[in-house]
Design an enzyme around this catalytic site. Structure first.
Site, PDB file in Angstrom:
ATOM      1  N   LYS A  54       0.810  -1.199   0.000  1.00  0.00           N
ATOM      2  CA  LYS A  54       0.000   0.000   0.000  1.00  0.00           C
ATOM      3  C   LYS A  54       0.853   1.264   0.000  1.00  0.00           C
ATOM      4  O   LYS A  54       0.407   2.339  -0.391  1.00  0.00           O
ATOM      5  CB  LYS A  54      -0.892   0.035   1.239  1.00  0.00           C
ATOM      6  CG  LYS A  54      -1.923  -1.056   1.346  1.00  0.00           C
ATOM      7  CD  LYS A  54      -2.698  -0.898   2.672  1.00  0.00           C
ATOM      8  CE  LYS A  54      -3.690  -2.017   2.870  1.00  0.00           C
ATOM      9  NZ  LYS A  54      -4.362  -1.884   4.189  1.00  0.00           N
ATOM     10  N   ASP A 117      14.384  -1.100   2.203  1.00  0.00           N
ATOM     11  CA  ASP A 117      14.957  -1.321   3.531  1.00  0.00           C
ATOM     12  C   ASP A 117      15.769  -2.618   3.517  1.00  0.00           C
ATOM     13  O   ASP A 117      16.938  -2.621   3.162  1.00  0.00           O
ATOM     14  CB  ASP A 117      13.827  -1.358   4.556  1.00  0.00           C
ATOM     15  CG  ASP A 117      14.292  -1.391   6.000  1.00  0.00           C
ATOM     16  OD1 ASP A 117      15.517  -1.460   6.228  1.00  0.00           O
ATOM     17  OD2 ASP A 117      13.452  -1.349   6.909  1.00  0.00           O
ATOM     18  N   THR A 118      15.141  -3.732   3.850  1.00  0.00           N
ATOM     19  CA  THR A 118      15.843  -5.016   3.823  1.00  0.00           C
ATOM     20  C   THR A 118      16.139  -5.460   2.397  1.00  0.00           C
ATOM     21  O   THR A 118      17.052  -6.238   2.160  1.00  0.00           O
ATOM     22  CB  THR A 118      15.008  -6.117   4.495  1.00  0.00           C
ATOM     23  OG1 THR A 118      13.815  -6.344   3.727  1.00  0.00           O
ATOM     24  CG2 THR A 118      14.626  -5.720   5.920  1.00  0.00           C
ATOM     25  N   LEU A 120      14.186  -7.361   0.764  1.00  0.00           N
ATOM     26  CA  LEU A 120      13.514  -8.646   0.557  1.00  0.00           C
ATOM     27  C   LEU A 120      12.268  -8.497  -0.311  1.00  0.00           C
ATOM     28  O   LEU A 120      12.029  -9.290  -1.222  1.00  0.00           O
ATOM     29  CB  LEU A 120      13.148  -9.264   1.906  1.00  0.00           C
ATOM     30  CG  LEU A 120      14.321  -9.661   2.813  1.00  0.00           C
ATOM     31  CD1 LEU A 120      13.804 -10.101   4.177  1.00  0.00           C
ATOM     32  CD2 LEU A 120      15.141 -10.765   2.166  1.00  0.00           C
TER      33      LEU A 120
END
Length: 210
Positions: A54, A117-118, A120
């Site tokens: 979102k 961020d990560t 992933l």
């Protein structure tokens, strides 16, 4: 001495909406230059924007209009992907839902993400989209947090970098709140610490989350 933050739930403002828009125009110019030889056209061959929901909805709405200012025709598609829950750190599990996405085979695709961020989530999204054999696929992130990486990943386009802190605003949320904040701000630890304890209390008491 730094002035007091205008948001009582934040420690400081990292980027105002106006600052983000200025940076986005610079990025849009780069994108226009990079795709200048791709024969992009409305209807026939637009740049396919894949917005990761979102969090990217605010960023996407602004970015496609700015791209339009630089003569880049776009088609906007959406998919859902998430690796956060009620916490401030990625849970490591990525859920990607791309049902209803247009056929991107042979198309130029630009993935828009609110925060890298990560990595992933974005890695999973890109790998999933590559299976459809687009002509090209690149990534554009509003906020890059290099200190949060769990796997190597570099976005082709970045609007702004932030330190390894939890940020909200400009579509970024904490447990589905604060997306409406116009600026990118650092959330006070007391906010998520208090809410985390409240969720634990409700869970122990068998209460439904409100």
């Amino acid at each position: 001495m730094e002035p007091a933050c205008k948001y009582d739930f934040a420690t400081s403002v990292l980027f105002t909406e106006a600052e983000l828009h200025t940076r986005m125009r610079g990025v849009a110019q780069r994108i226009a230059d990079d795709y200048s030889n791709c024969n992009l056209k409305p209807l026939e061959n637009p740049l396919v924007i894949v917005s990761v929901l979102k969090g990217s909805f605010v960023f996407t709405a602004d970015m496609v209009r700015i791209l339009g200012d630089f003569g880049v025709p776009t088609r906007v598609e959406f998919l859902r992907a998430s690796s956060y829950g009620h916490d401030t750190k990625s849970c490591g599990r990525v859920d990607v839902k791309a049902d209803g996405l247009c056929d991107i085979r042979g198309k130029h695709v630009l993935v828009l993400e609110d925060i890298l961020d990560t990595a992933l989530t974005l890695r999973e999204v890109v790998d999933s989209l590559k299976k459809s054999e687009p002509a090209s696929i690149k990534t554009l992130v509003a906020i890059d947090k290099p200190g949060g990486r769990k796997i190597p990943f570099t976005a082709e386009y970045v609007v702004a970098d932030v330190p390894n802190v939890f940020v909200v605003g400009y579509g970024l949320d904490y447990d589905q709140s604060y997306r409406e904040v116009r600026d990118v701000v650092i959330l006070k630890p007391s906010v998520y610490e208090t809410w985390g304890k409240e969720l634990e209390r409700r869970k122990a008491a068998g209460e439904a989350k409100r």
